[in-house]
Design an enzyme around this catalytic site. Structure first.
Site, mmCIF file in Angstrom:
data_model
loop_
_atom_site.group_PDB
_atom_site.id
_atom_site.type_symbol
_atom_site.label_atom_id
_atom_site.label_comp_id
_atom_site.label_asym_id
_atom_site.label_seq_id
_atom_site.Cartn_x
_atom_site.Cartn_y
_atom_site.Cartn_z
ATOM 1 N N ASP A 65 10.178 -18.515 2.931
ATOM 2 C CA ASP A 65 9.321 -18.629 1.756
ATOM 3 C C ASP A 65 8.789 -20.053 1.709
ATOM 4 O OD1 ASP A 65 8.127 -18.763 -0.696
ATOM 5 O OD2 ASP A 65 9.842 -18.024 -1.836
ATOM 6 N N HIS A 94 9.968 -10.301 -3.489
ATOM 7 C CA HIS A 94 9.373 -10.524 -2.170
ATOM 8 C C HIS A 94 9.667 -9.324 -1.270
ATOM 9 C CE1 HIS A 94 8.793 -15.054 -2.497
ATOM 10 N NE2 HIS A 94 9.598 -14.804 -3.519
ATOM 11 N N TYR A 108 13.373 -22.333 2.646
ATOM 12 C CA TYR A 108 12.947 -21.999 1.291
ATOM 13 C C TYR A 108 12.345 -23.263 0.699
ATOM 14 C CZ TYR A 108 13.288 -20.359 -3.564
ATOM 15 O OH TYR A 108 12.993 -19.987 -4.867
#
Length: 261
Positions: A151, A252, A110
């Site tokens: 991500d 998402h 992330y």
């Protein structure tokens, strides 16, 4: 061996748990990388997940970050955090976790958002990418299938943003961020690009505001970057837009990758 690997920024695991459990039941990934847990390692709701046959490795510090790997095919050599990674504002953050699952080495990441280019968080983002690059270099020394999933908070090209003209002064599309992604590709990783489904170009993130999802005003910032062995084994890859619909979704959608190893 057929293996299904997926990644999903769930934007807080506790309120999203019922949706994650349903998705595990219907999509049946062998390995699922999660991001933005927003809870601690100890508070991760593992019981209902392990009841479905998954092993769980989570890494969370109780703030807005947090990552995890769920696996039905083994969970070995777990590493929490990047070696030598920076913190932000004097605090460590839970943004990376690695594990070996059925002979496949995966890292759930992330990447910091960056906020605005003039914000200290942007410099932190670029420094964090440098440490990710160091890790990738070490992992590429091995011949096994290897992928970094998650991500990345960067749209690799202008086509990965619904309207690039609206992002001229924004993070996610700046040259230094894109150069950091290119450095990973140049090291030996490939962008496992999802096949288009409803639209010509797949996005993975749509802001909650302004009807962005139904109008497909999105970005492709969730990525799967795999080494040559991983990329050559891919038989399918897609963004599951259905998981972005309905009540209380994440902002998402998950990416699903099928492999034949």
């Amino acid at each position: 061996m057929t293996v299904r690997v997926a990644t999903w920024n769930v934007n807080s695991i506790v309120p999203r748990l019922p949706r994650v459990l349903d998705w595990l039941d219907t999509t049946a990934p062998d390995v699922l990388c999660l991001q933005e847990l927003k809870n601690t390692t100890e508070a991760f709701p593992a019981d209902e997940i392990t009841a479905r046959g998954y092993e769980v490795a989570a890494y969370g510090l109780g703030r807005w970050n947090g990552v995890a790997i769920l696996s039905k095919i083994g969970l070995d050599d777990v590493v929490r955090g990047l070696p030598g990674e920076p913190g932000f504002d004097g605090q460590a953050e839970a943004r990376a976790i690695g594990a070996t699952c059925g002979g496949i080495r995966v890292w759930s990441v992330y990447v910091p958002n960056g906020r605005e280019p003039e914000n200290p968080h942007y410099a932190y983002k670029l420094e964090w990418f440098e440490k990710l690059g160091d890790l990738v270099g070490e992992e590429l020394r091995h011949a096994r299938p290897f992928a970094v999933l998650g991500d990345f908070n960067v749209a690799p090209t202008d086509e990965d943003v619904w309207d690039i003209s609206l992002f001229a002064e924004s993070t996610h599309v700046t040259e230094p961020e894109r150069a950091a992604l290119k450095k990973l590709r140049d090291a030996g990783l490939s962008d496992v690009f999802p096949r288009p489904l409803k639209y010509d170009h797949p996005f993975t993130y749509w802001d909650y505001r302004g009807g962005n999802f139904p109008n497909n005003k999105g970005m492709r910032i969730d990525l799967v970057y795999g080494n040559e062995v991983f990329a050559k084994a891919v038989t399918d890859s897609y963004v599951d837009r259905e998981a972005r619909k309905g009540k209380q979704p994440s902002d998402h959608a998950p990416i699903v990758v099928d492999l034949e190893l």
